[in-house]
Design a protein around this motif. Structure first.
Motif, short mmCIF file in Angstrom:
data_model
loop_
_atom_site.label_atom_id
_atom_site.label_comp_id
_atom_site.label_asym_id
_atom_site.label_seq_id
_atom_site.Cartn_x
_atom_site.Cartn_y
_atom_site.Cartn_z
N PHE A 250 0.81 -1.22 0.00
CA PHE A 250 0.00 0.00 0.00
C PHE A 250 0.85 1.27 0.00
O PHE A 250 0.33 2.37 0.15
CB PHE A 250 -0.95 0.00 1.20
CG PHE A 250 -2.04 -1.03 1.09
CD1 PHE A 250 -3.21 -0.75 0.43
CD2 PHE A 250 -1.87 -2.30 1.61
CE1 PHE A 250 -4.21 -1.70 0.30
CE2 PHE A 250 -2.86 -3.27 1.50
CZ PHE A 250 -4.03 -2.97 0.84
N ALA A 251 2.18 1.08 -0.18
CA ALA A 251 3.08 2.23 -0.33
C ALA A 251 3.99 2.00 -1.53
O ALA A 251 5.14 2.42 -1.55
CB ALA A 251 3.90 2.42 0.93
N GLN B 186 -3.02 -2.01 14.41
CA GLN B 186 -3.51 -2.86 13.31
C GLN B 186 -2.39 -3.68 12.70
O GLN B 186 -2.51 -4.90 12.50
CB GLN B 186 -4.17 -2.00 12.23
CG GLN B 186 -4.41 -2.70 10.90
CD GLN B 186 -3.22 -2.61 9.94
OE1 GLN B 186 -2.58 -1.57 9.85
NE2 GLN B 186 -2.91 -3.69 9.26
N ASN B 187 -1.28 -3.02 12.41
CA ASN B 187 -0.17 -3.72 11.76
C ASN B 187 0.41 -4.79 12.67
O ASN B 187 0.69 -5.92 12.22
CB ASN B 187 0.92 -2.71 11.39
CG ASN B 187 2.11 -3.34 10.71
OD1 ASN B 187 1.99 -3.92 9.64
ND2 ASN B 187 3.26 -3.26 11.36
N ALA B 188 0.57 -4.49 13.95
CA ALA B 188 1.10 -5.47 14.90
C ALA B 188 0.18 -6.69 14.98
O ALA B 188 0.64 -7.84 14.93
CB ALA B 188 1.28 -4.84 16.27
N ASN B 189 -1.11 -6.44 15.11
CA ASN B 189 -2.06 -7.54 15.24
C ASN B 189 -2.13 -8.40 13.97
O ASN B 189 -2.15 -9.64 14.03
CB ASN B 189 -3.46 -7.01 15.57
CG ASN B 189 -3.59 -6.56 17.01
OD1 ASN B 189 -2.77 -6.92 17.85
ND2 ASN B 189 -4.60 -5.76 17.30
N ASP B 190 -2.18 -7.75 12.81
CA ASP B 190 -2.32 -8.49 11.57
C ASP B 190 -1.05 -9.26 11.21
O ASP B 190 -1.11 -10.38 10.68
CB ASP B 190 -2.73 -7.56 10.43
CG ASP B 190 -4.17 -7.09 10.55
OD1 ASP B 190 -4.94 -7.74 11.28
OD2 ASP B 190 -4.53 -6.08 9.92
N MET B 191 0.11 -8.67 11.48
CA MET B 191 1.35 -9.41 11.26
C MET B 191 1.42 -10.61 12.21
O MET B 191 1.89 -11.70 11.83
CB MET B 191 2.56 -8.50 11.49
CG MET B 191 2.81 -7.47 10.42
SD MET B 191 4.34 -6.54 10.71
CE MET B 191 5.41 -7.24 9.45
N ALA B 192 0.96 -10.44 13.43
CA ALA B 192 0.96 -11.53 14.41
C ALA B 192 0.12 -12.70 13.92
O ALA B 192 0.52 -13.87 14.03
CB ALA B 192 0.43 -11.03 15.76
N THR B 193 -1.06 -12.39 13.38
CA THR B 193 -1.93 -13.44 12.87
C THR B 193 -1.30 -14.13 11.66
O THR B 193 -1.39 -15.36 11.51
CB THR B 193 -3.30 -12.85 12.49
OG1 THR B 193 -3.90 -12.28 13.67
CG2 THR B 193 -4.23 -13.90 11.93
N PHE C 263 -4.67 -4.41 5.15
CA PHE C 263 -4.92 -2.99 4.85
C PHE C 263 -4.51 -2.14 6.06
O PHE C 263 -4.92 -2.41 7.19
CB PHE C 263 -6.41 -2.77 4.56
CG PHE C 263 -6.73 -1.38 4.13
CD1 PHE C 263 -6.62 -1.00 2.81
CD2 PHE C 263 -7.12 -0.42 5.06
CE1 PHE C 263 -6.90 0.30 2.41
CE2 PHE C 263 -7.41 0.89 4.67
CZ PHE C 263 -7.29 1.25 3.34
N PRO C 264 -3.71 -1.10 5.84
CA PRO C 264 -3.25 -0.26 6.96
C PRO C 264 -4.27 0.80 7.36
O PRO C 264 -4.80 1.52 6.52
CB PRO C 264 -1.98 0.39 6.41
CG PRO C 264 -2.18 0.43 4.93
CD PRO C 264 -3.05 -0.74 4.57
N TRP C 265 -4.54 0.89 8.65
CA TRP C 265 -5.43 1.93 9.15
C TRP C 265 -4.98 2.38 10.55
O TRP C 265 -4.30 1.65 11.25
CB TRP C 265 -6.89 1.49 9.18
CG TRP C 265 -7.17 0.21 9.91
CD1 TRP C 265 -7.14 -1.05 9.40
CD2 TRP C 265 -7.53 0.07 11.30
NE1 TRP C 265 -7.46 -1.98 10.37
CE2 TRP C 265 -7.70 -1.32 11.54
CE3 TRP C 265 -7.72 0.97 12.34
CZ2 TRP C 265 -8.05 -1.81 12.80
CZ3 TRP C 265 -8.07 0.47 13.59
CH2 TRP C 265 -8.24 -0.89 13.81
N THR D 208 -7.66 7.18 9.83
CA THR D 208 -6.84 7.21 8.63
C THR D 208 -6.91 5.87 7.93
O THR D 208 -6.76 4.82 8.56
CB THR D 208 -5.37 7.53 8.98
OG1 THR D 208 -5.29 8.84 9.55
CG2 THR D 208 -4.49 7.47 7.75
N ALA D 209 -7.14 5.91 6.62
CA ALA D 209 -7.17 4.71 5.80
C ALA D 209 -6.06 4.80 4.77
O ALA D 209 -5.95 5.81 4.06
CB ALA D 209 -8.53 4.57 5.10
N GLY D 210 -5.22 3.77 4.68
CA GLY D 210 -4.15 3.76 3.71
C GLY D 210 -2.91 4.51 4.17
O GLY D 210 -2.83 4.99 5.31
N LEU D 211 -1.94 4.62 3.26
CA LEU D 211 -0.68 5.30 3.54
C LEU D 211 -0.45 6.35 2.46
O LEU D 211 -0.54 6.05 1.27
CB LEU D 211 0.49 4.30 3.54
CG LEU D 211 0.43 3.19 4.60
CD1 LEU D 211 1.44 2.10 4.28
CD2 LEU D 211 0.68 3.78 5.98
#
Length: 408
Positions: A287-288, A299-306, A322-324, A336-339
């Motif tokens: 997304f960048a 969000q990023n920490a949780n989703d990477m963990a999963t 998706f980053p938020w 904020t939605a996206g980067l």
């Protein structure tokens, strides 16, 4: 020597979620979480807001009740740090001298607050707001009579702290070295809005100023001296100038990384059987535009963990979440939605004076991110614009009466 099938280093959001997701995905092996702080995993964002303002007690911040971890057979070693990693032997050296073995290692340490380097930075009364201990110490000083507080740093941490402190009736001065607050993460429209909001709430917000030193009396901070010679009275100072990724043991062990530790699309480091997640992990973000970067968010920490938990359980899939983000200041909710990395145009929907509007970021005509202030519909529908790489008509995009879902 003790050992576990999976050792998770870091008991924050990412570490906790990884342990939870391992059990949810059927992992039956042993799990040990090693955490620097004495507490079981707790939510970080409310620390500098609801907890600091006494709106939530600490027990309400737990990600899961302490009893949950015992029920899931997750072992914790709290108040402990990893000082060295031996990737060949699959062993860790702990701060108490103990050696701990692992089958798979998940590094989820986040970062340490970046410290001031100027004279006086080590004085008592100079605080970060990253841990429970940080907040408890500052709260005790306020209870003892501290009223004049200087916040150094105009990013989200500094702004959120200033908002809470000003609502408590304290005299708050916020100093930002760059020409505007949020300069690294947001467009000029959002910066101007938040600068006005804080000033309207009584914060003495100054941009384009540099700190020369902190002054003190009997080892306690008494003031902040600026480059122009002015001294601002300060009974306490909060430093919110970013974090330093906590990856030294991994890098010393040979892991690749410059800004944090590098991971591939499956969150694997260059060391065998070692993953890294969350604030400390640098990855090529879809997304960048494939830019290698760290994303500092829950969000990023949780989703990477999963993602890592599923991989350990045999369901390996690339990380593409998706980053938020969000930030609460006063009665304003920013979503904020996206980067917005590399954006070349912004479009404002709505009127900032009405305290409900959105800033849409575009790159080569396509929507890459949105900052939505008290504008939930724009946030929800705008996410789909980012995911679709939509290139809407600019006139319609700027019209707040045109739903974003119609522009995909």
């Amino acid at each position: 020597m003790s050992k576990a099938d999976v050792v998770i280093v870091g008991a924050g959001h990412g570490g906790a979620q990884c342990a939870i997701a391992l059990r949810q995905n059927g992992f039956e092996g042993t799990i040990t979480v090693i955490g620097r702080e004495p507490e079981h995993p707790y939510e970080r964002p409310p620390l500098s807001k609801e907890y600091f303002a006494r709106e939530k007690t600490f027990d309400r911040l737990y990600i899961r009740p302490p009893t949950f971890w015992a029920e899931k057979d997750v072992t914790f070693k709290l108040g402990t740090e990893v000082t060295a990693v031996d990737p060949k032997a699959h062993e860790l050296t702990l701060s108490n001298g103990e050696t701990y073995g692992y089958g798979k290692l998940v590094w989820a340490t986040g970062g340490d607050p970046r410290r001031l380097s100027c004279p006086g930075a080590q004085l008592a009364g100079v605080h970060a707001v990253r841990t429970r201990e940080d907040c408890d110490t500052l709260m005790a000083e306020i209870d003892a009579g501290t009223r004049n507080i200087v916040v150094i740093g105009g990013g989200y941490i500094g702004l959120e702290a200033a908002a809470v402190l000003s609502k408590m009736g304290l005299k708050v001065t916020l100093l930002e070295a760059l020409p505007r607050v949020l300069a690294r993460v947001a467009g000029e429209e959002l910066s101007a809005f938040y600068q006005k909001e804080h000033r309207d709430h009584g914060v003495d917000l100054r941009t384009g100023v540099s700190v020369e030193s902190l002054e003190g009396d009997d080892h306690k901070v008494t003031g902040v001296k600026l480059a122009d010679g002015e001294v601002i009275r300060a009974e306490a100072v909060i430093v919110g100038i970013g974090i330093v990724p906590a990856v030294a043991p991994l890098i010393a062990a040979g892991a690749a990384g410059a800004n944090g530790v590098d991971v591939d699309e499956y969150c694997r480091t260059s060391l065998p059987d070692v993953y890294a997640i969350g604030d400390c992990a640098a990855f090529a973000c879809d997304f960048a535009g494939g830019t290698v970067m760290r994303v500092e968010s829950v969000q990023n920490a949780n989703d990477m963990a999963t993602c890592v938990a599923k991989a350990i359980c045999g369901d390996e899939k690339p990380y593409k979440a998706f980053p938020w983000f969000w930030s609460n200041q006063y009665d304003l909710r920013l979503q904020t939605a996206g980067l917005n990395v590399g954006f070349d145009k912004t479009v404002t929907r709505g009127n900032p004076d009405e305290r409900a509007f959105s800033v849409v970021y575009l790159k080569q005509g396509r929507v890459v991110a949105l900052d939505c202030v008290n504008a939930v519909k724009d946030y929800v529908q705008g996410r789909k614009l980012v995911e679709a790489g939509a290139a809407p008509d600019i006139g319609q995009l700027a019209d707040k009466d045109v739903p974003l879902k119609e522009l995909i």
